[in-house]
Scaffold this active site. Structure first.
Site, PDB file in Angstrom:
ATOM      1  N   ASP A  10     -67.757 -44.272-102.191  1.00  0.00           N
ATOM      2  CA  ASP A  10     -67.943 -42.911-101.684  1.00  0.00           C
ATOM      3  C   ASP A  10     -68.658 -42.098-102.753  1.00  0.00           C
ATOM      4  O   ASP A  10     -68.165 -41.971-103.881  1.00  0.00           O
ATOM      5  CB  ASP A  10     -66.572 -42.302-101.363  1.00  0.00           C
ATOM      6  CG  ASP A  10     -66.672 -40.989-100.607  1.00  0.00           C
ATOM      7  OD1 ASP A  10     -67.783 -40.632-100.182  1.00  0.00           O
ATOM      8  OD2 ASP A  10     -65.635 -40.316-100.455  1.00  0.00           O
ATOM      9  N   ASP A 105     -73.098 -40.964 -97.164  1.00  0.00           N
ATOM     10  CA  ASP A 105     -72.618 -41.070 -98.539  1.00  0.00           C
ATOM     11  C   ASP A 105     -71.438 -42.018 -98.750  1.00  0.00           C
ATOM     12  O   ASP A 105     -70.820 -41.998 -99.815  1.00  0.00           O
ATOM     13  CB  ASP A 105     -72.257 -39.687 -99.072  1.00  0.00           C
ATOM     14  CG  ASP A 105     -71.140 -39.025 -98.281  1.00  0.00           C
ATOM     15  OD1 ASP A 105     -70.803 -39.516 -97.195  1.00  0.00           O
ATOM     16  OD2 ASP A 105     -70.598 -38.011 -98.762  1.00  0.00           O
ATOM     17  N   GLU A 106     -71.114 -42.841 -97.774  1.00  0.00           N
ATOM     18  CA  GLU A 106     -70.011 -43.781 -97.986  1.00  0.00           C
ATOM     19  C   GLU A 106     -70.189 -45.022 -97.125  1.00  0.00           C
ATOM     20  O   GLU A 106     -70.820 -44.987 -96.066  1.00  0.00           O
ATOM     21  CB  GLU A 106     -68.659 -43.125 -97.708  1.00  0.00           C
ATOM     22  CG  GLU A 106     -68.471 -42.653 -96.291  1.00  0.00           C
ATOM     23  CD  GLU A 106     -67.064 -42.121 -96.035  1.00  0.00           C
ATOM     24  OE1 GLU A 106     -66.088 -42.714 -96.547  1.00  0.00           O
ATOM     25  OE2 GLU A 106     -66.958 -41.113 -95.308  1.00  0.00           O
TER      26      GLU A 106
END
EC number: 2.7.7.7
Length: 376
Positions: A10, A105-106
Site C-alpha cells: 500500500d 495505490d495498493e
C-alpha cells in the site's frame, strides 16, 4: 500443509506524496489533495502532517479547512497518478504474474511460486518497497502473511514505510487482539451491531458460531467466522471482471441550465467511452443518475440489444432517459452515468468503430434541450 505467501503493498499517502515529491516546497506542510474549501469538494487524500489535525479521506474540504486553516489545498492530477501507478504495478509484475490491484495505490501479490520452498516473503517485500523508492522516490508499506485478510491488515500496522509480518504460528494471537473495526467488511453499522453483542475483538468474534453470525450479518457472517479463525481462501486474482463502471460529478453550483447539463453529460460520456476503450470492454446497459438541490435522486436505465463502446453511442441513449426526468422544476446538484452488463472484446459481438464527428455526438443532446447551435 500447503501455505501461500501473500504480500499486500500500500503506497503511503499516494496522491499527496507525488505532489510533495514534485514540489519540494510542499514537503513537511499539511497538504490536502482534493476539492477546494470554498466549493463542495472532498479530500481525496492528505499527507501525514495533515492527518495529525484529524483530516482524512472523504472528509469535506470545508471541514478540513476548519480543522487546519493553514493547510495547502491542491487539485488532483489523476493522469499523473495513473502513470505512476502503472509504473508501480510493473514493478510488482517483475516478481510475480499474480498481482491483484485494488486501486491505483495498493495491490495483493501472491509470491508463493516465486519463493518456491524456503524464500522469505518478508525480505522480498522489503526488496520490492526499496525498488519502488529507487524508481519513483515514493514510500510504500507492506503486510506479509499466508492469506489476503491478514496481509492487508498487517500493511497498515507500521505506516508509513514499514513492513509487518503475521506468520501462521502467530495468527491466532494477532487476531485475538485485533479490534473488530479492523476486520474486512466491518463498517460503522456492522461494528455497532457487533459491539451490541459484546464483540470488541477477534477473540470475542470467535466465540460465535457460523450459523449465528450468518443469521445476524447475512453472507458476510460466514466470512467473519472464518476470518476470526485466520482463514481466508480467496485467491489473488490478476484479472477481475468489473460488473460496472461509472462517472459522476457534483456541480460547483446547482443548475438547470440546458447548456451546462448538456456539456457535463458529453464530458461524462467521453470519459466512459475512454474507460471502455482502455479496458477493451463493451457495455449493454446505461444508467443515468440525477441528484437535485433538495438531495432527492432519480435514476433511469436503458438496455440495448447490441453492446456499445463509443461516446456517441452513450450520448444517443441519453435523450430517452432524460425524457422522464424533471430538469427544469428544480436545480440539479449532481449528474452521473454508469455502464453495466460489461463484456470483454472477443467475448461479444463488437460494434463497428465508426469515426463519429463531434457535431453528430452533440446533436442528439442539442435537439433534446432545444439548444440552437451556433453557426461556424
Amino acid at each position: 500443509m500447503y501455505m501461500r505467501k501473500i504480500i499486500h503493498i500500500d503506497m503511503d499517502a499516494f496522491f499527496a506524496s507525488i505532489e510533495q515529491r514534485d514540489r519540494p516546497e510542499l514537503r513537511k506542510k499539511p497538504l490536502i489533495v482534493g476539492g477546494l474549501p470554498r466549493g463542495r469538494g472532498v479530500v481525496a487524500t492528505c499527507c501525514y502532517e495533515a492527518r495529525r489535525y484529524g483530516i482524512h479521506s472523504a472528509m469535506s474540504a470545508n471541514r478540513a479547512y476548519k480543522l487546519c486553516p493553514h493547510a495547502v489545498f491542491v487539485k488532483p492530477r489523476m493522469v499523473l497518478y495513473k502513470e505512476v501507478s502503472l509504473q508501480i504495478m510493473a514493478i510488482f509484475r517483475e516478481y510475480t504474474k499474480k498481482v491483484e490491484p485494488l486501486s491505483l495505490d495498493e495491490a495483493f501479490l501472491d509470491v508463493t511460486e516465486y519463493l518456491q520452498i524456503n524464500g522469505s516473503a518478508t525480505l522480498l517485500a522489503r526488496e520490492i518497497c526499496a525498488l519502488i523508492k529507487l524508481r519513483t522516490d515514493l514510500s510504500a508499506s507492506a503486510g506479509v502473511s499466508y492469506n489476503k485478510f491478514l496481509a492487508k491488515i498487517a500493511s497498515d500496522l507500521k505506516k508509513p514505510g514499514g513492513i509487518s509480518t503475521v506468520p501462521p504460528e502467530e495468527a491466532r494471537q494477532f487476531i485475538d487482539r485485533l479490534s473488530i473495526g479492523k476486520f474486512y467488511g466491518v463498517g460503522k453499522i456492522t461494528k455497532s451491531k457487533m459491539q451490541s453483542l459484546g464483540i470488541q475483538t477477534g477473540k470475542d468474534l470467535r466465540q460465535y458460531s457460523k450459523d449465528f453470525l450468518m443469521k445476524r450479518f447475512g453472507k458476510a457472517g460466514s466470512f467473519f467466522f472464518y476470518n476470526a479463525r485466520g482463514l481466508d481462501e480467496r485467491p489473488v486474482c490478476p484479472y477481475q471482471n468489473r460488473k460496472s463502471i461509472g462517472k459522476e460529478t457534483t456541480l460547483v453550483q446547482d443548475t438547470n441550465r440546458p447548456e451546462e447539463i448538456r456539456d457535463i453529460l458529453i464530458n461524462l460520456s467521453s470519459l466512459l467511452g475512454k474507460a471502455l476503450e482502455n479496458n477493451s470492454q463493451l457495455a449493454q446497459t446505461l444508467t443515468l443518475k440525477i441528484r437535485y438541490s433538495d438531495f432527492t435522486t432519480t435514476t433511469r436505465s436503458l438496455s440495448l440489444q447490441k453492446p456499445f463502446s463509443c461516446p456517441a453511442d452513450i450520448e444517443e441513449c441519453l435523450p430517452s432517459l432524460l425524457t422522464n426526468c424533471n430538469l427544469t422544476h428544480k436545480p440539479i446538484r449532481l449528474l452521473g452515468i454508469s455502464l453495466s452488463k460489461l463484456t470483454y472484446i472477443g467475448s461479444a459481438p463488437r460494434p463497428i468503430p465508426l469515426p463519429f464527428p463531434k457535431d453528430r455526438r452533440s446533436n442528439c443532446l442539442n435537439r433534446f434541450f432545444a439548444i440552437k447551435e451556433e453557426s461556424p
